[in-house]
Design a protein around this motif. Structure first.
Motif, mmCIF file in Angstrom:
data_model
loop_
_atom_site.group_PDB
_atom_site.id
_atom_site.type_symbol
_atom_site.label_atom_id
_atom_site.label_comp_id
_atom_site.label_asym_id
_atom_site.label_seq_id
_atom_site.Cartn_x
_atom_site.Cartn_y
_atom_site.Cartn_z
ATOM 1 N N ASP A 1 4.419 8.909 -21.638
ATOM 2 C CA ASP A 1 5.462 9.112 -20.730
ATOM 3 C C ASP A 1 4.835 7.690 -19.927
ATOM 4 O OD1 ASP A 1 7.102 8.389 -19.067
ATOM 5 O OD2 ASP A 1 7.284 11.522 -18.293
ATOM 6 N N PRO A 2 6.080 5.908 -20.096
ATOM 7 C CA PRO A 2 5.396 4.771 -19.241
ATOM 8 C C PRO A 2 5.905 4.687 -18.138
ATOM 9 C CG PRO A 2 8.151 4.951 -20.952
ATOM 10 C CD PRO A 2 6.737 6.476 -21.248
ATOM 11 N N THR A 3 6.264 6.371 -17.354
ATOM 12 C CA THR A 3 6.729 6.295 -15.965
ATOM 13 C C THR A 3 5.812 7.292 -15.306
ATOM 14 O OG1 THR A 3 7.676 8.652 -16.119
ATOM 15 C CG2 THR A 3 8.895 6.678 -16.621
ATOM 16 N N ALA A 4 4.500 7.329 -16.023
ATOM 17 C CA ALA A 4 3.401 8.123 -15.852
ATOM 18 C C ALA A 4 3.051 8.168 -14.663
ATOM 19 C CB ALA A 4 2.365 8.801 -16.855
ATOM 20 N N GLU A 5 2.188 8.090 -13.418
ATOM 21 C CA GLU A 5 2.268 7.113 -12.312
ATOM 22 C C GLU A 5 0.303 7.047 -12.782
ATOM 23 O OE1 GLU A 5 1.563 7.763 -7.374
ATOM 24 O OE2 GLU A 5 3.143 8.933 -8.461
ATOM 25 N N ASP B 1 -0.082 3.005 -12.863
ATOM 26 C CA ASP B 1 -1.634 2.677 -12.043
ATOM 27 C C ASP B 1 -2.330 1.614 -12.722
ATOM 28 O OD1 ASP B 1 -0.080 3.222 -9.949
ATOM 29 O OD2 ASP B 1 -1.862 4.943 -9.793
ATOM 30 N N GLU B 2 -3.034 2.348 -13.727
ATOM 31 C CA GLU B 2 -4.312 1.761 -14.733
ATOM 32 C C GLU B 2 -3.791 -0.196 -15.008
ATOM 33 O OE1 GLU B 2 -6.921 1.804 -15.478
ATOM 34 O OE2 GLU B 2 -7.365 3.790 -14.253
ATOM 35 N N LEU B 3 -2.351 0.459 -16.204
ATOM 36 C CA LEU B 3 -2.074 -0.425 -16.232
ATOM 37 C C LEU B 3 -1.372 -2.108 -15.506
ATOM 38 C CD1 LEU B 3 0.459 0.679 -18.410
ATOM 39 C CD2 LEU B 3 -1.833 -0.080 -19.371
ATOM 40 N N ARG B 4 -1.104 -1.525 -14.253
ATOM 41 C CA ARG B 4 -1.123 -2.290 -12.767
ATOM 42 C C ARG B 4 -2.386 -3.603 -12.823
ATOM 43 N NH1 ARG B 4 1.976 -6.000 -11.955
ATOM 44 N NH2 ARG B 4 3.676 -3.898 -12.832
ATOM 45 N N ARG B 5 -3.243 -2.090 -12.582
ATOM 46 C CA ARG B 5 -4.557 -3.023 -12.118
ATOM 47 C C ARG B 5 -5.000 -4.165 -13.786
ATOM 48 N NH1 ARG B 5 -5.649 1.333 -9.772
ATOM 49 N NH2 ARG B 5 -6.097 2.956 -11.189
ATOM 50 N N VAL B 6 -4.851 -3.863 -14.923
ATOM 51 C CA VAL B 6 -4.871 -4.820 -15.696
ATOM 52 C C VAL B 6 -4.372 -5.704 -15.816
ATOM 53 C CG1 VAL B 6 -5.521 -5.287 -18.323
ATOM 54 C CG2 VAL B 6 -5.687 -2.710 -17.930
ATOM 55 N N LEU B 7 -3.033 -5.983 -16.010
ATOM 56 C CA LEU B 7 -1.996 -6.798 -15.497
ATOM 57 C C LEU B 7 -2.540 -7.767 -14.540
ATOM 58 C CD1 LEU B 7 1.205 -4.944 -16.296
ATOM 59 C CD2 LEU B 7 -0.181 -6.816 -18.272
ATOM 60 N N ASP B 8 -3.103 -6.950 -13.509
ATOM 61 C CA ASP B 8 -3.098 -8.349 -12.016
ATOM 62 C C ASP B 8 -4.569 -8.714 -12.427
ATOM 63 O OD1 ASP B 8 -1.521 -7.221 -10.893
ATOM 64 O OD2 ASP B 8 -2.722 -5.902 -9.556
ATOM 65 N N GLY B 9 -5.907 -8.273 -13.218
ATOM 66 C CA GLY B 9 -6.498 -9.418 -13.505
ATOM 67 C C GLY B 9 -6.730 -9.922 -15.074
ATOM 68 N N LEU C 1 3.592 18.526 -25.160
ATOM 69 C CA LEU C 1 3.946 19.905 -24.768
ATOM 70 C C LEU C 1 2.827 20.217 -23.005
ATOM 71 C CD1 LEU C 1 4.950 22.083 -27.771
ATOM 72 C CD2 LEU C 1 5.844 22.141 -25.783
ATOM 73 N N GLY C 2 1.180 20.319 -23.936
ATOM 74 C CA GLY C 2 0.356 19.783 -22.776
ATOM 75 C C GLY C 2 0.814 19.147 -21.286
ATOM 76 N N SER C 3 1.138 18.267 -21.446
ATOM 77 C CA SER C 3 1.555 17.228 -20.668
ATOM 78 C C SER C 3 2.630 17.944 -20.258
ATOM 79 C CB SER C 3 1.666 15.791 -20.605
ATOM 80 O OG SER C 3 3.077 15.752 -21.370
ATOM 81 N N GLY C 4 3.731 18.674 -20.266
ATOM 82 C CA GLY C 4 5.198 19.171 -18.876
ATOM 83 C C GLY C 4 5.831 17.849 -19.128
ATOM 84 N N ARG C 5 5.823 17.040 -20.041
ATOM 85 C CA ARG C 5 6.364 16.144 -19.927
ATOM 86 C C ARG C 5 7.400 15.671 -21.313
ATOM 87 N NH1 ARG C 5 4.452 12.589 -15.919
ATOM 88 N NH2 ARG C 5 2.517 12.622 -14.920
ATOM 89 N N GLU C 6 8.624 14.967 -20.428
ATOM 90 C CA GLU C 6 9.194 14.675 -21.908
ATOM 91 C C GLU C 6 9.943 12.978 -21.506
ATOM 92 O OE1 GLU C 6 13.172 17.257 -21.687
ATOM 93 O OE2 GLU C 6 12.477 18.476 -20.597
ATOM 94 N N LEU C 7 10.600 12.556 -23.297
ATOM 95 C CA LEU C 7 10.293 11.182 -23.321
ATOM 96 C C LEU C 7 11.835 11.573 -23.197
ATOM 97 C CD1 LEU C 7 7.865 9.267 -26.401
ATOM 98 C CD2 LEU C 7 8.663 9.217 -23.953
ATOM 99 N N PRO C 8 12.348 10.550 -22.824
ATOM 100 C CA PRO C 8 13.362 10.127 -22.937
ATOM 101 C C PRO C 8 14.313 10.611 -24.657
ATOM 102 C CG PRO C 8 13.151 8.168 -22.376
ATOM 103 C CD PRO C 8 12.014 8.985 -22.921
ATOM 104 N N GLU C 9 15.997 11.056 -24.859
ATOM 105 C CA GLU C 9 16.221 11.402 -25.753
ATOM 106 C C GLU C 9 15.773 10.085 -27.110
ATOM 107 O OE1 GLU C 9 18.335 14.398 -28.559
ATOM 108 O OE2 GLU C 9 17.668 14.430 -26.583
ATOM 109 N N GLU C 10 15.763 9.044 -26.989
ATOM 110 C CA GLU C 10 16.283 8.011 -28.222
ATOM 111 C C GLU C 10 15.163 7.706 -29.047
ATOM 112 O OE1 GLU C 10 17.321 7.519 -24.506
ATOM 113 O OE2 GLU C 10 16.223 5.267 -24.095
ATOM 114 N N TRP C 11 14.061 8.963 -28.132
ATOM 115 C CA TRP C 11 12.511 8.680 -28.809
ATOM 116 C C TRP C 11 12.296 10.248 -29.613
ATOM 117 C CZ3 TRP C 11 10.431 4.144 -29.343
ATOM 118 C CH2 TRP C 11 10.858 2.743 -28.500
ATOM 119 N N SER C 12 13.166 10.703 -29.761
ATOM 120 C CA SER C 12 13.395 11.791 -30.525
ATOM 121 C C SER C 12 12.935 11.834 -31.605
ATOM 122 C CB SER C 12 13.979 12.901 -29.794
ATOM 123 O OG SER C 12 14.901 12.904 -30.038
ATOM 124 N N TRP C 13 12.378 13.227 -32.459
ATOM 125 C CA TRP C 13 12.236 12.234 -34.100
ATOM 126 C C TRP C 13 13.196 12.844 -34.516
ATOM 127 C CZ3 TRP C 13 9.047 8.474 -35.425
ATOM 128 C CH2 TRP C 13 7.836 8.150 -34.429
#
Ligand code: AMP
Ligand code: FE
Ligand code: FE
Ligand code: ZN
Length: 295
Positions: A82-86, A90-98, A281-293
């Motif tokens: 999920d690209p919105t997972a906080e 946060d981790e990607l932000r630190r890498v990009l800052d680097g 399923l384990g994460s309890g997250r959903e991706l937007p509809e356009e990414w469903s298979w």
């Protein structure tokens, strides 16, 4: 036979094609499935997905994350997080800052080595300055006449031990596998025995990563010779890890990585998608509809 390539870069990181152009090139190369795996960002996903819907290429959303383990640089492919997972953001932000902080320091070193180059000259080559990296510095070196092409710029100036080389922040590998899983994605080791990683990722270390939730190994990659591929395939079978294959295409930025030059077996891809569905399923997250298979 379904043709599947699970690792490619657009100009959103250090490839040379915009995401839509990359996906159209994949269609021309006869690919049915293409994963967009720009370094440390999801910025190209929606453009690639829209282009895929137009030309009939199934686009798999991915990221190639810069991580480190015991001081060794390791690239980790993440599919379907999920690209919105906080925690992930946060981790990607630190890498990009680097990445961002490293540029002035690299430029200073190169100037000290006598090259007329500045930060703007580097950023001119980065379509998305957030993900600026050595390939864009290489482009600036070529423009300054200090090298013929990216490869020579790396050899002379940017490879470890060369005057313009500098480390940057990278996330911890094992931590990142957990972060990806909790974001509902699956993690695959990118080119584990590639140029920079070979001696570090032993079977024992890969076993520990599998225990931490690693889903697969990119076995078929141009950096791996036939012996390496055989050995890695054996490790994957032993540990019940998914075997992937991919081009690691960078457009004209890296030769010998044409789209589809290595591909993933459809059965292995199905296993990877099963693991992604379980993680989701384990994460309890959903991706937007356009990414469903649905294809
Ligand atoms: P960075 O992420 O800034 O540390 O730069 C690493 C990137 O440089 C990798 O993802 C590759 O795409 C690219 N790269 C590494 N070695 C070479 C090379 N010899 N020629 C062209 N590109 C390279
Ligand atoms: Fe790259
Ligand atoms: Fe890589
Ligand atoms: Zn890559």
């Amino acid at each position: 036979m379904v043709r599947i390539d699970l690792h490619a870069h657009s100009a959103v990181s250090d490839g040379t094609d915009a995401p839509a152009a990359l996906v159209r090139a994949a269609a021309r190369a006869g690919l049915d499935v293409l994963a967009l795996t720009d370094h440390d960002t999801t910025d190209g996903w929606s453009e690639a997905q829209a282009a895929g819907a137009e030309v009939g290429v199934r686009v798999v959303p991915g990221i190639e994350i810069s991580t480190r383990a015991d001081g060794h640089s390791v690239h980790l492919l993440a599919y379907y997080p999920d690209p919105t997972a906080e925690e992930l953001c946060d981790e990607l932000r630190r890498v990009l800052d680097g990445r961002w902080q490293r540029v002035p320091a690299m430029v200073a070193r190169l100037r000290a080595a006598g090259i007329a180059i500045d930060v703007d000259a580097v950023l001119r080559h980065a379509a998305n300055p957030e993900v600026v990296g050595r390939p864009h510095v290489a482009d600036a070196l070529v423009a300054a006449g200090a090298a013929q092409d990216r490869s020579e710029a790396f050899r002379r100036w940017l490879a470890p031990g060369r005057p313009g080389h500098l480390e940057r922040y990278a996330a911890d590998l094992t931590t990142m596998i957990g972060v990806v899983s909790r974001a509902g994605g699956v993690a695959v080791l990118a080119h584990p025995w590639g140029r920079t990683q070979a001696p570090y990722l032993t079977a024992e270390r890969i076993a520990a990563l599998a225990a931490a939730g690693l889903a697969g190994i990119e076995v078929d990659h141009e950096d791996h010779d036939p012996a390496a591929r055989r050995a890695l395939r054996g490790i994957a079978v032993e540990l019940d890890l998914v075997v992937t294959g991919s081009s690691d295409h960078h457009g004209t930025g890296k030769t010998g990585h044409a789209l589809g030059c290595n591909m993933t077996d459809p059965e292995e891809f199905a296993r990877l998608m099963d693991r992604a569905a379980t993680a989701r399923l384990g994460s309890g997250r959903e991706l937007p509809e356009e990414w469903s298979w649905t294809r």
